[in-house]
Design a protein around this motif. Structure first.
Motif, PDB file in Angstrom:
ATOM      1  N   THR A  22       0.650  -1.630   0.087  1.00 30.79           N
ATOM      2  CA  THR A  22       0.158  -0.016  -0.110  1.00 30.79           C
ATOM      3  C   THR A  22       1.391   1.149   0.234  1.00 30.79           C
ATOM      4  O   THR A  22       1.819   1.408   0.971  1.00 30.79           O
ATOM      5  CB  THR A  22      -1.050   0.110   1.569  1.00 30.79           C
ATOM      6  OG1 THR A  22      -2.004  -1.403   0.800  1.00 30.79           O
ATOM      7  CG2 THR A  22      -1.978   1.282   0.955  1.00 30.79           C
ATOM      8  N   LEU A  54      -0.777   8.154  -0.612  1.00 27.93           N
ATOM      9  CA  LEU A  54      -0.662   9.569  -1.730  1.00 27.93           C
ATOM     10  C   LEU A  54      -0.857  10.291  -0.540  1.00 27.93           C
ATOM     11  O   LEU A  54      -0.846  11.094  -1.760  1.00 27.93           O
ATOM     12  CB  LEU A  54      -1.684   8.789  -2.508  1.00 27.93           C
ATOM     13  CG  LEU A  54      -1.483   7.647  -3.118  1.00 27.93           C
ATOM     14  CD1 LEU A  54      -2.904   7.762  -3.793  1.00 27.93           C
ATOM     15  CD2 LEU A  54       0.102   7.959  -4.392  1.00 27.93           C
ATOM     16  N   VAL A  59      -2.642   9.563 -10.437  1.00 28.86           N
ATOM     17  CA  VAL A  59      -3.186   9.454  -9.820  1.00 28.86           C
ATOM     18  C   VAL A  59      -4.843   9.567  -9.577  1.00 28.86           C
ATOM     19  O   VAL A  59      -4.923  10.985 -10.185  1.00 28.86           O
ATOM     20  CB  VAL A  59      -2.485   9.875  -8.226  1.00 28.86           C
ATOM     21  CG1 VAL A  59      -3.780   9.886  -7.326  1.00 28.86           C
ATOM     22  CG2 VAL A  59      -1.742   9.314  -8.046  1.00 28.86           C
ATOM     23  N   ALA A  90      -7.615   9.917  -4.358  1.00 27.96           N
ATOM     24  CA  ALA A  90      -7.215   9.200  -3.519  1.00 27.96           C
ATOM     25  C   ALA A  90      -6.735   9.223  -2.965  1.00 27.96           C
ATOM     26  O   ALA A  90      -4.969  10.259  -2.658  1.00 27.96           O
ATOM     27  CB  ALA A  90      -6.145   8.240  -5.406  1.00 27.96           C
ATOM     28  N   ARG A  91      -6.565   8.554  -1.344  1.00 29.28           N
ATOM     29  CA  ARG A  91      -5.159   8.762  -0.092  1.00 29.28           C
ATOM     30  C   ARG A  91      -4.538   7.543  -0.576  1.00 29.28           C
ATOM     31  O   ARG A  91      -3.386   7.555   0.432  1.00 29.28           O
ATOM     32  CB  ARG A  91      -6.323   8.586   0.771  1.00 29.28           C
ATOM     33  CG  ARG A  91      -6.115   8.621   2.263  1.00 29.28           C
ATOM     34  CD  ARG A  91      -5.097   9.485   1.910  1.00 29.28           C
ATOM     35  NE  ARG A  91      -4.025   9.113   3.535  1.00 29.28           N
ATOM     36  CZ  ARG A  91      -3.952   9.149   4.885  1.00 29.28           C
ATOM     37  NH1 ARG A  91      -5.580   9.318   5.107  1.00 29.28           N
ATOM     38  NH2 ARG A  91      -2.912   8.288   5.526  1.00 29.28           N
ATOM     39  N   MET A 127      -2.952   3.467  -2.863  1.00 25.40           N
ATOM     40  CA  MET A 127      -2.877   3.109  -3.647  1.00 25.40           C
ATOM     41  C   MET A 127      -2.213   1.510  -3.023  1.00 25.40           C
ATOM     42  O   MET A 127      -1.761   1.452  -2.767  1.00 25.40           O
ATOM     43  CB  MET A 127      -2.014   3.164  -4.550  1.00 25.40           C
ATOM     44  CG  MET A 127      -1.391   2.530  -5.654  1.00 25.40           C
ATOM     45  SD  MET A 127      -0.879   2.902  -7.522  1.00 25.40           S
ATOM     46  CE  MET A 127       1.145   3.235  -5.992  1.00 25.40           C
ATOM     47  N   VAL A 161      -4.293  -3.352  -9.188  1.00 22.39           N
ATOM     48  CA  VAL A 161      -4.259  -2.226  -8.728  1.00 22.39           C
ATOM     49  C   VAL A 161      -5.403  -0.927  -8.702  1.00 22.39           C
ATOM     50  O   VAL A 161      -6.561  -1.282  -8.791  1.00 22.39           O
ATOM     51  CB  VAL A 161      -2.770  -1.249  -9.460  1.00 22.39           C
ATOM     52  CG1 VAL A 161      -2.517   0.274  -9.421  1.00 22.39           C
ATOM     53  CG2 VAL A 161      -2.468  -1.992 -10.073  1.00 22.39           C
ATOM     54  N   PHE A 211      -7.331   2.035  -6.158  1.00 28.88           N
ATOM     55  CA  PHE A 211      -7.007   2.657  -5.465  1.00 28.88           C
ATOM     56  C   PHE A 211      -8.466   3.450  -4.544  1.00 28.88           C
ATOM     57  O   PHE A 211      -9.413   3.437  -4.842  1.00 28.88           O
ATOM     58  CB  PHE A 211      -6.963   4.162  -6.253  1.00 28.88           C
ATOM     59  CG  PHE A 211      -5.675   4.154  -7.544  1.00 28.88           C
ATOM     60  CD1 PHE A 211      -4.895   5.193  -6.542  1.00 28.88           C
ATOM     61  CD2 PHE A 211      -5.716   3.519  -8.540  1.00 28.88           C
ATOM     62  CE1 PHE A 211      -3.563   5.016  -8.201  1.00 28.88           C
ATOM     63  CE2 PHE A 211      -4.392   3.946  -9.802  1.00 28.88           C
ATOM     64  CZ  PHE A 211      -3.290   4.230  -9.158  1.00 28.88           C
ATOM     65  N   GLY A 228     -12.590   0.528  -5.202  1.00 29.01           N
ATOM     66  CA  GLY A 228     -11.661   1.923  -6.109  1.00 29.01           C
ATOM     67  C   GLY A 228     -12.450   2.791  -6.569  1.00 29.01           C
ATOM     68  O   GLY A 228     -13.184   2.667  -7.475  1.00 29.01           O
ATOM     69  N   SER A 240      -9.421   4.976 -12.522  1.00 28.80           N
ATOM     70  CA  SER A 240      -7.722   5.479 -13.113  1.00 28.80           C
ATOM     71  C   SER A 240      -7.876   5.072 -14.748  1.00 28.80           C
ATOM     72  O   SER A 240      -8.230   4.808 -15.239  1.00 28.80           O
ATOM     73  CB  SER A 240      -7.118   4.823 -11.849  1.00 28.80           C
ATOM     74  OG  SER A 240      -6.751   3.796 -12.205  1.00 28.80           O
ATOM     75  N   GLY A 278      -1.861   3.079 -13.275  1.00 28.33           N
ATOM     76  CA  GLY A 278      -2.630   3.393 -12.928  1.00 28.33           C
ATOM     77  C   GLY A 278      -3.763   1.699 -12.937  1.00 28.33           C
ATOM     78  O   GLY A 278      -4.562   2.422 -12.031  1.00 28.33           O
TER      79      GLY A 278
END
Length: 258
Positions: free
Chosen positions: A83, A86, A94, A98-99, A101, A123, A125, A220, A223, A250
């Motif tokens: 993790t 971000l 990004v 988003a906090r 990834m 992946v 987010f 999520g 992206s 992404g």
């Protein structure tokens, strides 16, 4: 491991401040980050429930006989590899808001993430609303219990954007900095430095943008397929072949090896 970051910073100082127009981020496993930081390799993810955890239905094909002996065939969850927190990062590609990834792999010991858009890498987010669910409290996949789980901070280093320009490689200072960045165990930002010239995944303006963008899991944020980071086994103990590197966009992740 911190010494590699100091070396990159020293090499970057050969350039004037106005020339250092791109921020890269490097993992530092020695620095103690804030308690609320989400940065970690393996271990429990944050913001997931059993229903939201990404799965890989053909997992049996990837497991070793040893893993199969203790494996519950109903548990086809992918492995949480890392993790990235971000918060405070300025990283092109990004999604807004988003906090965190996350990267999930079908199986860290053996997987088939050979090309962009593969089913073995996911992946994800997450925003603050997702993360409010808190750390995952259930049992991890059995094979993940054998992985080295550790936390880290991300050290920002400002470098010239010319670092990723092939035409700038006649500059000895650029070459030295380019090589130091390439040797980092992981790096976020900039452009990919490829292990080899492989047309199947090579150009960010070509084939890797033609991905299936339909959501695979109900989790999520949507992206774009912009390159975000690359890492080696020194960062996360993942099978990457012979001195391989995994590249993360992404929407997907895949690796090259020698």
């Amino acid at each position: 491991m911190t010494n590699y970051i100091d070396n990159i910073r020293t090499l970057a100082r050969h350039f004037r401040p106005n020339e250092r127009n791109l921020t890269l981020y490097f993992p530092d496993f020695d620095a103690v980050g804030p308690a609320h930081s989400l940065n970690r390799v393996f271990g429990p993810p944050v913001g997931l429930t059993d229903d939201l955890w990404p799965t890989y239905p053909r997992l049996r094909e990837l497991l070793s006989p040893d893993s199969l002996a203790g494996w519950d065939p109903r548990d086809v969850r992918m492995e949480h590899v890392f993790t990235i927190d971000l918060e405070g990062l300025h990283l092109y590609g990004v999604p807004p808001g988003a906090r965190a990834m996350m990267l999930f792999l079908s199986n860290a010991t053996y997987h088939r993430a050979f090309h962009w858009g593969n089913a073995d890498a996911t992946v994800v987010f997450l925003g603050d609303e997702d993360l409010a669910r808190g750390p995952y409290r259930g049992p991890l996949p059995d094979r993940s219990l054998r992985r080295w789980s550790r936390r880290f901070t991300l050290a920002p280093v400002d470098v010239p954007g010319d670092l990723f320009d092939a035409e700038a490689q006649d500059d000895a200072h650029i070459v030295a900095l380019h090589d130091a960045v390439w040797q980092a165990p992981a790096r976020l930002g900039g452009r990919p430095i490829w292990v080899r010239d492989d047309q199947t995944i090579r150009t960010p303006s070509g084939q890797w943008r033609n991905l299936d963008t339909s959501p695979r899991f109900p989790l999520g944020m949507p992206s774009t397929p912009e390159f975000l980071m690359q890492f080696e086994r020194r960062f996360a103990e993942v099978n990457l072949g012979n001195q391989g590197v995994m590249y993360v966009s992404g929407q997907s992740a895949c690796f090259q090896s020698f």
